[in-house]
Design a protein around this motif. Structure first.
Motif, short mmCIF file in Angstrom:
data_model
loop_
_atom_site.label_atom_id
_atom_site.label_comp_id
_atom_site.label_asym_id
_atom_site.label_seq_id
_atom_site.Cartn_x
_atom_site.Cartn_y
_atom_site.Cartn_z
N ASN A 192 13.46 12.51 -0.04
CA ASN A 192 13.91 13.44 0.99
C ASN A 192 12.96 13.52 2.18
N HIS A 193 11.97 12.65 2.24
CA HIS A 193 11.09 12.57 3.39
C HIS A 193 11.75 11.73 4.49
N ALA A 194 11.11 11.69 5.64
CA ALA A 194 11.56 10.87 6.76
C ALA A 194 10.34 10.32 7.47
N ILE A 195 10.56 9.32 8.32
CA ILE A 195 9.46 8.84 9.15
C ILE A 195 9.61 9.44 10.55
N GLY A 196 8.49 9.50 11.27
CA GLY A 196 8.52 10.08 12.60
C GLY A 196 8.21 9.10 13.70
N ASP A 197 7.44 8.04 13.39
CA ASP A 197 7.09 7.03 14.39
C ASP A 197 6.49 5.84 13.67
N ALA A 198 6.46 4.70 14.38
CA ALA A 198 5.82 3.49 13.88
C ALA A 198 5.28 2.73 15.08
N ILE A 199 3.99 2.38 15.05
CA ILE A 199 3.38 1.62 16.14
C ILE A 199 2.49 0.54 15.56
N SER A 200 2.24 -0.52 16.32
CA SER A 200 1.41 -1.62 15.85
C SER A 200 -0.07 -1.31 15.96
N VAL A 201 -0.82 -1.77 14.95
CA VAL A 201 -2.27 -1.78 14.98
C VAL A 201 -2.76 -3.20 15.26
N ASP A 202 -2.12 -4.16 14.60
CA ASP A 202 -2.35 -5.58 14.87
C ASP A 202 -1.11 -6.33 14.40
N GLY A 203 -1.22 -7.64 14.22
CA GLY A 203 -0.05 -8.42 13.86
C GLY A 203 0.52 -8.12 12.49
N ASP A 204 -0.28 -7.53 11.61
CA ASP A 204 0.16 -7.25 10.25
C ASP A 204 0.29 -5.77 9.93
N ARG A 205 -0.43 -4.92 10.65
CA ARG A 205 -0.52 -3.52 10.26
C ARG A 205 0.12 -2.60 11.30
N LEU A 206 0.64 -1.48 10.79
CA LEU A 206 1.25 -0.46 11.62
C LEU A 206 0.75 0.92 11.21
N LEU A 207 0.85 1.87 12.11
CA LEU A 207 0.71 3.28 11.78
C LEU A 207 2.10 3.89 11.69
N ILE A 208 2.37 4.61 10.61
CA ILE A 208 3.67 5.23 10.40
C ILE A 208 3.46 6.70 10.05
N VAL A 227 -0.11 0.95 7.36
CA VAL A 227 0.84 0.18 6.57
C VAL A 227 0.63 -1.31 6.84
N ASP A 228 0.71 -2.12 5.78
CA ASP A 228 0.45 -3.56 5.90
C ASP A 228 1.67 -4.34 5.45
N LYS A 229 2.17 -5.21 6.32
CA LYS A 229 3.36 -6.02 6.02
C LYS A 229 3.08 -7.12 5.01
N ARG A 230 1.81 -7.41 4.72
CA ARG A 230 1.49 -8.54 3.84
C ARG A 230 1.74 -8.24 2.37
N ASP A 231 1.96 -6.99 2.01
CA ASP A 231 2.30 -6.62 0.63
C ASP A 231 1.36 -7.29 -0.36
N ARG A 232 0.10 -6.96 -0.25
CA ARG A 232 -0.91 -7.64 -1.05
C ARG A 232 -0.81 -7.34 -2.54
N ASP A 233 -0.19 -6.21 -2.91
CA ASP A 233 -0.04 -5.93 -4.34
C ASP A 233 1.27 -6.47 -4.90
N ARG A 234 2.05 -7.13 -4.04
CA ARG A 234 3.27 -7.84 -4.47
C ARG A 234 4.27 -6.94 -5.20
N ASP A 235 4.42 -5.69 -4.72
CA ASP A 235 5.38 -4.79 -5.35
C ASP A 235 6.70 -4.72 -4.58
#
Length: 322
Positions: A192-208, A227-235
Motif C-alpha cells: 500500500n506504499h507509493a513512490i514519490g520521485d526517482a532521479i539518477s545518481v549515476d548510470g546504475d543507481r537512482l534515488l527513489i 537503488v541499484d539496477k544491477r541487482d547484485r543479490d540476484r533476487d
C-alpha cells in the motif's frame, strides 16, 4: 500555489518546479493550467521567491484527443504530470499518469510531438480503454541517464498481474523515441506504499522516494532509498538501501523552530534533487488545499528542505553539474 511533483536544478541557483494536475482528478481540474514554475530559494533566510514560469501548451495539435480549452493550453483535465527531466537542448520530458504518457515540450512549454503511450499499460483515464493500472498510478518518477541517452520512467502503481507491491521501471531511448523493451522491478516495502520521485545518481543507481499515504502524526514511512539496477543479490528486484528517513532527521541546531528531530510528515512528498554529493533538496506536494500534514486542519504550505547526508553519494559528475 498547488504543490510540486517534480523539480530540476538550474545553474543560476533557481529551480524549475512542476505542478501536477491540480486538484486530484480530471473532473475537478479543468480550470487548472499545467505549469512549470521558476522558484528561487534563499537557504540563508529561508525565503522562496516565485520568479515566473511557463504554461504547457499544444499549439500545433499533436494531442490526438479533445482538449479542455479551445486555445490548447493544457489543463489538469488533460494530463496529470508528475515527473520531469531536461535534456541537452533545453527541452523537457514529462511523465504523465492519465495515459500513462511521455510528453516532450520545448523550452517555452509547447509540445513537440504527440503523447507517447506506454505499450501494454493503460490507466483508467486513458481514452483507449481496457485499464490495467490504478487511477493516478502512472509515471510518478523519471530519471535521466547521466549521458543523456536514456530515460527511466517509474510507475507509481502495480500493473495488473504483476506481484503485489512491485513497480515497473522502464528504459526509453531518446534518440529512437521508443521504449527499448528493458525494464526492472522496484519492490515497495509494503503493497500500500507509493513512490514519490526517482532521479539518477549515476548510470546504475537512482534515488527513489517511498512513502505511505498518511500525514501528520499518523505518517510512518517517508523514506529516500538509494537503488541499484544491477541487482547484485540476484533476487529479481532493484537493490535498495536507506539514505534518509524523512520522519527522523537530526536537527541539532533546531532549525526552523523545530525540535532536535525534524519530521517531514506530508501525505505526498514528490521531489528530490541532488544539490551536491552530500546534500539533497526535498519538496512536498501540498495538494492545496486538501493536505494538512504540518498542522491539523490547516492547508499545508509547500516546503523546501535541504538534508546533509552522513555519507557522500559518489554521484556521476555529470549529475552534479546538471
Amino acid at each position: 500555489m498547488q504543490g510540486f511533483s517534480g523539480i530540476l536544478r538550474n545553474s543560476d541557483g533557481t529551480f524549475d518546479a512542476l505542478s501536477d494536475n491540480g486538484y486530484g482528478n480530471k473532473a475537478n481540474s479543468a480550470d487548472f493550467v499545467l505549469r512549470i514554475h521558476r522558484i528561487a530559494p534563499d537557504f540563508g533566510t529561508g525565503q522562496v521567491d516565485v520568479l515566473g514560469g511557463i504554461n504547457l501548451t499544444d499549439p500545433n495539435g499533436f494531442v490526438p484527443f479533445p482538449l479542455t480549452r479551445a486555445d490548447r493550453v493544457l489543463t489538469g483535465s488533460d494530463f496529470d504530470i508528475e515527473s520531469i527531466v531536461r535534456v541537452a537542448d533545453g527541452s523537457y520530458w514529462i511523465g504523465d499518469e492519465f495515459g500513462p504518457y511521455l510528453l516532450h515540450a520545448d523550452r517555452a512549454g509547447r509540445l513537440l510531438r504527440a503523447p507517447i503511450p506506454l505499450p501494454g499499460v493503460r490507466a483508467p483515464e486513458n481514452p483507449a480503454g481496457s485499464p490495467n493500472l490504478g487511477r493516478s498510478k502512472g509515471f510518478e518518477g523519471m530519471a535521466l541517464q547521466p549521458d543523456g541517452r536514456m530515460l527511466f520512467p517509474l510507475l507509481e502503481g502495480t500493473v495488473a498481474g504483476d506481484p503485489a507491491g512491485t513497480l515497473r521501471l522502464y528504459e526509453f531511448d531518446l534518440a529512437a523515441g521508443a521504449y527499448t523493451g528493458q525494464r526492472w522491478s522496484y519492490q515497495l516495502d509494503a503493497a500500500n506504499h507509493a513512490i514519490g520521485d526517482a532521479i539518477s545518481v549515476d548510470g546504475d543507481r537512482l534515488l527513489i522516494i517511498e512513502r505511505d499515504g498518511a500525514q501528520g502524526d499518523a505518517a510512518q514511512v517517508k523514506k529516500i532509498y538509494l537503488v541499484d539496477k544491477r541487482d547484485r543479490d540476484r533476487d529479481g528486484v532493484l537493490d535498495k538501501a536507506l539514505v534518509a528517513d524523512l520522519l527522523d532527521l537530526a536537527n541539532p541546531r533546531r532549525l526552523g523552530g523545530f525540535g532536535t528531530t525534524f519530521r517531514f510528515p506530508f501525505e505526498t512528498i514528490e521531489d528530490v534533487v541532488i544539490l551536491d554529493d552530500r546534500t539533497l533538496g526535498v519538496l512536498n506536494d501540498n495538494n492545496f488545499p486538501f493536505s494538512s500534514g504540518r498542522a491539523a486542519g490547516r492547508p499545508d504550505n509547500n516546503e523546501f528542505i535541504t538534508i546533509r547526508l552522513s555519507n557522500p553519494l559518489h554521484a556521476d559528475e555529470r549529475v552534479l553539474r546538471r
